[in-house]
Design a protein around this motif. Structure first.
Motif, PDB file in Angstrom:
ATOM      1  N   ALA A 159       0.820  -1.205   0.000  1.00 51.54           N
ATOM      2  CA  ALA A 159       0.000   0.000   0.000  1.00 51.54           C
ATOM      3  C   ALA A 159       0.859   1.262   0.000  1.00 51.54           C
ATOM      4  O   ALA A 159       0.418   2.327  -0.422  1.00 51.54           O
ATOM      5  N   GLY A 160       2.100   1.157   0.484  1.00 49.41           N
ATOM      6  CA  GLY A 160       2.928   2.349   0.572  1.00 49.41           C
ATOM      7  C   GLY A 160       2.569   3.187   1.787  1.00 49.41           C
ATOM      8  O   GLY A 160       1.799   2.767   2.662  1.00 49.41           O
ATOM      9  N   ARG A 161       3.117   4.401   1.837  1.00 56.14           N
ATOM     10  CA  ARG A 161       2.874   5.280   2.979  1.00 56.14           C
ATOM     11  C   ARG A 161       1.687   6.199   2.707  1.00 56.14           C
ATOM     12  O   ARG A 161       1.579   6.794   1.642  1.00 56.14           O
ATOM     13  N   PHE A 162       0.799   6.295   3.694  1.00 49.41           N
ATOM     14  CA  PHE A 162      -0.365   7.154   3.547  1.00 49.41           C
ATOM     15  C   PHE A 162       0.011   8.592   3.877  1.00 49.41           C
ATOM     16  O   PHE A 162       0.598   8.869   4.930  1.00 49.41           O
ATOM     17  N   ASP A 163      -0.310   9.530   2.985  1.00 50.48           N
ATOM     18  CA  ASP A 163      -0.010  10.943   3.183  1.00 50.48           C
ATOM     19  C   ASP A 163      -1.289  11.666   3.576  1.00 50.48           C
ATOM     20  O   ASP A 163      -2.131  11.987   2.728  1.00 50.48           O
ATOM     21  N   TRP A 164      -1.446  11.913   4.874  1.00 48.85           N
ATOM     22  CA  TRP A 164      -2.653  12.547   5.394  1.00 48.85           C
ATOM     23  C   TRP A 164      -2.847  13.945   4.804  1.00 48.85           C
ATOM     24  O   TRP A 164      -3.981  14.362   4.507  1.00 48.85           O
ATOM     25  N   THR A 165      -1.760  14.685   4.616  1.00 57.07           N
ATOM     26  CA  THR A 165      -1.863  16.049   4.103  1.00 57.07           C
ATOM     27  C   THR A 165      -2.466  16.066   2.707  1.00 57.07           C
ATOM     28  O   THR A 165      -3.358  16.873   2.407  1.00 57.07           O
ATOM     29  N   VAL A 166      -2.015  15.175   1.854  1.00 58.54           N
ATOM     30  CA  VAL A 166      -2.557  15.096   0.492  1.00 58.54           C
ATOM     31  C   VAL A 166      -4.037  14.737   0.535  1.00 58.54           C
ATOM     32  O   VAL A 166      -4.869  15.350  -0.146  1.00 58.54           O
ATOM     33  N   PHE A 167      -4.372  13.734   1.342  1.00 60.47           N
ATOM     34  CA  PHE A 167      -5.769  13.309   1.431  1.00 60.47           C
ATOM     35  C   PHE A 167      -6.641  14.440   1.959  1.00 60.47           C
ATOM     36  O   PHE A 167      -7.725  14.690   1.426  1.00 60.47           O
ATOM     37  N   ARG A 168      -6.194  15.116   3.008  1.00 57.87           N
ATOM     38  CA  ARG A 168      -7.013  16.165   3.617  1.00 57.87           C
ATOM     39  C   ARG A 168      -7.249  17.317   2.667  1.00 57.87           C
ATOM     40  O   ARG A 168      -8.336  17.902   2.630  1.00 57.87           O
ATOM     41  N   GLN A 169      -6.259  17.664   1.864  1.00 63.26           N
ATOM     42  CA  GLN A 169      -6.447  18.733   0.880  1.00 63.26           C
ATOM     43  C   GLN A 169      -7.524  18.360  -0.132  1.00 63.26           C
ATOM     44  O   GLN A 169      -8.385  19.178  -0.476  1.00 63.26           O
ATOM     45  N   LYS A 170      -7.503  17.106  -0.587  1.00 67.98           N
ATOM     46  CA  LYS A 170      -8.521  16.650  -1.534  1.00 67.98           C
ATOM     47  C   LYS A 170      -9.893  16.572  -0.864  1.00 67.98           C
ATOM     48  O   LYS A 170     -10.912  16.917  -1.470  1.00 67.98           O
ATOM     49  N   LEU A 171      -9.901  16.130   0.385  1.00 64.33           N
ATOM     50  CA  LEU A 171     -11.158  16.033   1.122  1.00 64.33           C
ATOM     51  C   LEU A 171     -11.767  17.419   1.324  1.00 64.33           C
ATOM     52  O   LEU A 171     -12.972  17.618   1.100  1.00 64.33           O
ATOM     53  N   ASP A 172     -10.958  18.385   1.736  1.00 66.15           N
ATOM     54  CA  ASP A 172     -11.456  19.748   1.937  1.00 66.15           C
ATOM     55  C   ASP A 172     -12.030  20.319   0.649  1.00 66.15           C
ATOM     56  O   ASP A 172     -13.080  20.982   0.655  1.00 66.15           O
ATOM     57  N   ALA A 173     -11.356  20.047  -0.457  1.00 69.83           N
ATOM     58  CA  ALA A 173     -11.839  20.544  -1.745  1.00 69.83           C
ATOM     59  C   ALA A 173     -13.180  19.919  -2.112  1.00 69.83           C
ATOM     60  O   ALA A 173     -14.077  20.601  -2.630  1.00 69.83           O
ATOM     61  N   LEU A 208      -9.806  17.541  27.350  1.00 70.66           N
ATOM     62  CA  LEU A 208      -8.565  17.165  26.672  1.00 70.66           C
ATOM     63  C   LEU A 208      -8.820  16.263  25.467  1.00 70.66           C
ATOM     64  O   LEU A 208      -7.948  16.087  24.616  1.00 70.66           O
ATOM     65  N   GLY A 209     -10.004  15.674  25.428  1.00 69.43           N
ATOM     66  CA  GLY A 209     -10.352  14.801  24.313  1.00 69.43           C
ATOM     67  C   GLY A 209     -10.933  15.577  23.145  1.00 69.43           C
ATOM     68  O   GLY A 209     -11.380  16.725  23.284  1.00 69.43           O
ATOM     69  N   LEU A 210     -10.923  14.966  21.992  1.00 69.24           N
ATOM     70  CA  LEU A 210     -11.512  15.534  20.783  1.00 69.24           C
ATOM     71  C   LEU A 210     -12.905  14.962  20.582  1.00 69.24           C
ATOM     72  O   LEU A 210     -13.234  13.894  21.106  1.00 69.24           O
ATOM     73  N   ILE A 211     -13.736  15.656  19.834  1.00 72.60           N
ATOM     74  CA  ILE A 211     -15.021  15.092  19.426  1.00 72.60           C
ATOM     75  C   ILE A 211     -14.878  14.553  18.004  1.00 72.60           C
ATOM     76  O   ILE A 211     -13.899  14.840  17.312  1.00 72.60           O
ATOM     77  N   SER A 212     -15.851  13.798  17.573  1.00 73.17           N
ATOM     78  CA  SER A 212     -15.745  13.141  16.268  1.00 73.17           C
ATOM     79  C   SER A 212     -15.568  14.156  15.139  1.00 73.17           C
ATOM     80  O   SER A 212     -14.884  13.867  14.143  1.00 73.17           O
ATOM     81  N   ASP A 213     -16.146  15.346  15.258  1.00 73.72           N
ATOM     82  CA  ASP A 213     -16.011  16.363  14.219  1.00 73.72           C
ATOM     83  C   ASP A 213     -14.553  16.716  13.970  1.00 73.72           C
ATOM     84  O   ASP A 213     -14.163  17.082  12.854  1.00 73.72           O
ATOM     85  N   ASP A 214     -13.745  16.632  15.027  1.00 69.18           N
ATOM     86  CA  ASP A 214     -12.353  17.076  14.940  1.00 69.18           C
ATOM     87  C   ASP A 214     -11.480  16.179  14.070  1.00 69.18           C
ATOM     88  O   ASP A 214     -10.406  16.607  13.622  1.00 69.18           O
ATOM     89  N   LEU A 215     -11.912  14.955  13.842  1.00 68.31           N
ATOM     90  CA  LEU A 215     -11.085  14.026  13.065  1.00 68.31           C
ATOM     91  C   LEU A 215     -10.777  14.584  11.687  1.00 68.31           C
ATOM     92  O   LEU A 215      -9.671  14.420  11.157  1.00 68.31           O
ATOM     93  N   PHE A 216     -11.747  15.269  11.100  1.00 69.45           N
ATOM     94  CA  PHE A 216     -11.575  15.764   9.739  1.00 69.45           C
ATOM     95  C   PHE A 216     -10.742  17.048   9.685  1.00 69.45           C
ATOM     96  O   PHE A 216     -10.446  17.545   8.604  1.00 69.45           O
ATOM     97  N   LEU A 217     -10.396  17.582  10.858  1.00 65.54           N
ATOM     98  CA  LEU A 217      -9.660  18.844  10.912  1.00 65.54           C
ATOM     99  C   LEU A 217      -8.235  18.679  11.419  1.00 65.54           C
ATOM    100  O   LEU A 217      -7.491  19.644  11.520  1.00 65.54           O
ATOM    101  N   MET A 218      -7.825  17.465  11.749  1.00 71.19           N
ATOM    102  CA  MET A 218      -6.491  17.231  12.303  1.00 71.19           C
ATOM    103  C   MET A 218      -5.403  17.628  11.306  1.00 71.19           C
ATOM    104  O   MET A 218      -5.502  17.340  10.116  1.00 71.19           O
ATOM    105  N   GLU A 219      -4.364  18.290  11.817  1.00 74.54           N
ATOM    106  CA  GLU A 219      -3.229  18.635  10.972  1.00 74.54           C
ATOM    107  C   GLU A 219      -2.383  17.403  10.657  1.00 74.54           C
ATOM    108  O   GLU A 219      -1.732  17.325   9.613  1.00 74.54           O
ATOM    109  N   SER A 220      -2.374  16.452  11.586  1.00 77.01           N
ATOM    110  CA  SER A 220      -1.653  15.200  11.365  1.00 77.01           C
ATOM    111  C   SER A 220      -2.365  14.097  12.126  1.00 77.01           C
ATOM    112  O   SER A 220      -3.116  14.360  13.079  1.00 77.01           O
TER     113      SER A 220
END
Length: 465
Positions: free
Chosen positions: A77-91, A155-167
């Motif tokens: 599968a290779g290495r997953f790049d969260w930054t690339v995915f998140r940019q496409k997801l945001d778009a 200190l915990g995150l809510i489920s909404d925050d998953l889509f906003l994580m920087e990493s």
């Protein structure tokens, strides 16, 4: 009395948008809508859509493993790049948000991109201080993630925050055992996070058929989730750059992130309902009748804020029925019986429509037709993952009371199975349907004899009364 609008909708999610579009675009009503966040609501922005895309992303490792089983040497599968995915997801989410907004505007709906609260049965106040009047008000504000009420919960995150994580976190704790917790555990484990899931019950997906729940529970463990049952966090505390968690069994552990997925609550706090006479249920949900009307004749509510069946298609149907009834001269209610649902786990989804085996047994006599097997595709690749097909049948009427599927694309299958079940199909109707071979779904029309039969036990006193 002259009103600014015929309808003012509070909430730009699936239910509110559908109601506004139909009322204005098809029935000619003067409609305004206020949304304090992004247009599209939970499903489009922080729920169904981004979650499903993340599920797709998380399947790459499993697909590579399967490819090797089919002879593709060195498939990785290779290495997953969260930054690339998140940019496409945001778009993609921005694209969908713009479509929702454009469709409302094309229908003639005036949009206010700000919070609105209720002043009285015909008046709403916008965040900028202006007030608008309407003959009818529709509340479609949905729900928000609930917190457990323990020390350090902030200190915990809510489920909404998953889509906003920087990493992505290296090690993460998911708390909960419902749709959101199980799907997020599936996603994070598939994307390479060391994932722990804590749930207070003995099997995940409470409310689903028990046999399906047991299979989902086992599957989560098999895909690498450290599933800890019958345990809950009791406190969180800052621990260096991470979070220390104490559990009900006295154990302690450390994580880079903790995500609360312990349910959602109707978003009614601070809405101004105390000014109206609208009745709330103990959990904060707005009480409505079969027409989605509250105790105040001019105020209606649809979707998750009413806590009837909290699914996007239900909110859409409720919003549409409301608009047709109030503005279109076509009185329509929505049936909340036989609503199909699916949980998008991997490798196999869990899907359901109608009664569970437990519900059917409590109702009366029931014949259970089920089969559990290793499907051809994954079995050939060396996987032990199993599929379940299950029908529950009333032995007196032969009517199919429920269908439960655990398997690849179970969500796609249950949508089709929901049609005959909603129509009142019998087991004989299923038996008369020709199978498509080779498929997993053919089992739904080839199971001839019940694997077990439950009889409702009537207390002796009642039987002789």
């Amino acid at each position: 009395m002259t009103f600014d609008y015929d309808l003012f909708v509070i909430g730009g999610g699936s239910g509110g948008v559908r109601a506004a579009r139909i009322a204005a675009g098809e029935h000619g009503a003067r409609v305004a809508l206020a949304e304090e966040s992004r247009m599209g609501g939970t499903c489009v922005i922080r729920g169904c859509v981004p979650k499903k895309l993340m599920i797709f992303a998380s399947q790459a490792g499993l697909m590579a493993q399967e490819m090797r089983g089919y002879g593709w040497e060195g498939a990785q599968a290779g290495r997953f790049d969260w930054t690339v995915f998140r940019q496409k997801l945001d778009a993609e989410l921005t694209r969908l948000e713009l479509i929702y907004t454009a469709n409302l505007e094309k229908s003639g709906v005036q949009i206010f991109h700000q919070r609105a609260t209720i002043v009285d049965p015909h008046t709403v106040a916008l965040a900028d201080g202006t007030r608008k009047t309407a003959k009818h008000i529709l509340i479609a504000v949905g729900g928000r993630p609930a917190l457990p009420g323990i020390p350090g919960e902030e200190l915990g995150l809510i489920s909404d925050d998953l889509f906003l994580m920087e990493s992505l976190p290296r090690r993460v704790l998911l708390v909960g055992g419902g749709f959101i917790a199980c799907e997020f555990a599936t996603i994070l484990a598939g994307l390479g996070c060391e994932t722990v899931q804590a749930y207070r019950g003995d099997a995940v997906l409470r409310g689903f058929d028990r046999q399906a729940r047991d299979m989902a529970t086992l599957q989560l463990s098999e895909i690498g989730v450290d599933l800890r049952l019958n345990v809950n966090p009791t406190a969180l505390e800052r621990q260096g750059d991470g979070i220390g968690v104490t559990f009900t069994d006295g154990s302690r552990d450390g994580f880079d992130a903790v995500i609360w997925a312990t349910g959602r609550a109707p978003y009614t706090a601070g809405l101004g309902l105390e000014n109206t006479g609208v009745h709330l249920r103990p959990n904060g949900a707005i009480a409505v009748d079969e027409w989605s009307q509250t105790a105040v004749p001019s105020i209606f509510a649809v979707g998750d804020v009413t806590d009837r069946v909290n699914l996007t298609p239900v909110a859409i149907r409720e919003g549409h029925a409301f608009a047709d009834t109030v503005f279109g001269g076509r009185a329509r209610t929505v049936s909340h019986v036989n609503v199909a649902s699916a949980v998008y786990l991997r490798p196999h989804e869990v899907a359901s429509v109608g009664l569970t085996e437990e519900q059917a047994c409590a109702r009366g006599d029931v014949d259970v037709y089920d089969t559990v097997f290793r499907p051809m595709r994954s079995m050939f690749a060396g996987s032990n993952a199993k599929v379940m097909m299950k029908l529950l049948v009333d032995p007196e009427t032969d009517k199919v009371l429920g269908c439960h599927i655990v398997g690849p694309d179970a969500g796609e299958m249950i949508q089709l199975a929901a049609i005959p079940i909603t129509m009142g199909a019998t087991k004989a109707d299923f038996d008369a349907t020709m199978a498509v071979h080779p498929t997993a779904a053919e089992e739904l029309v080839t199971m001839r004899n019940p694997t077990r039969r439950h009889r409702l036990e009537v207390p002796a006193q009642a039987a002789t009364a």
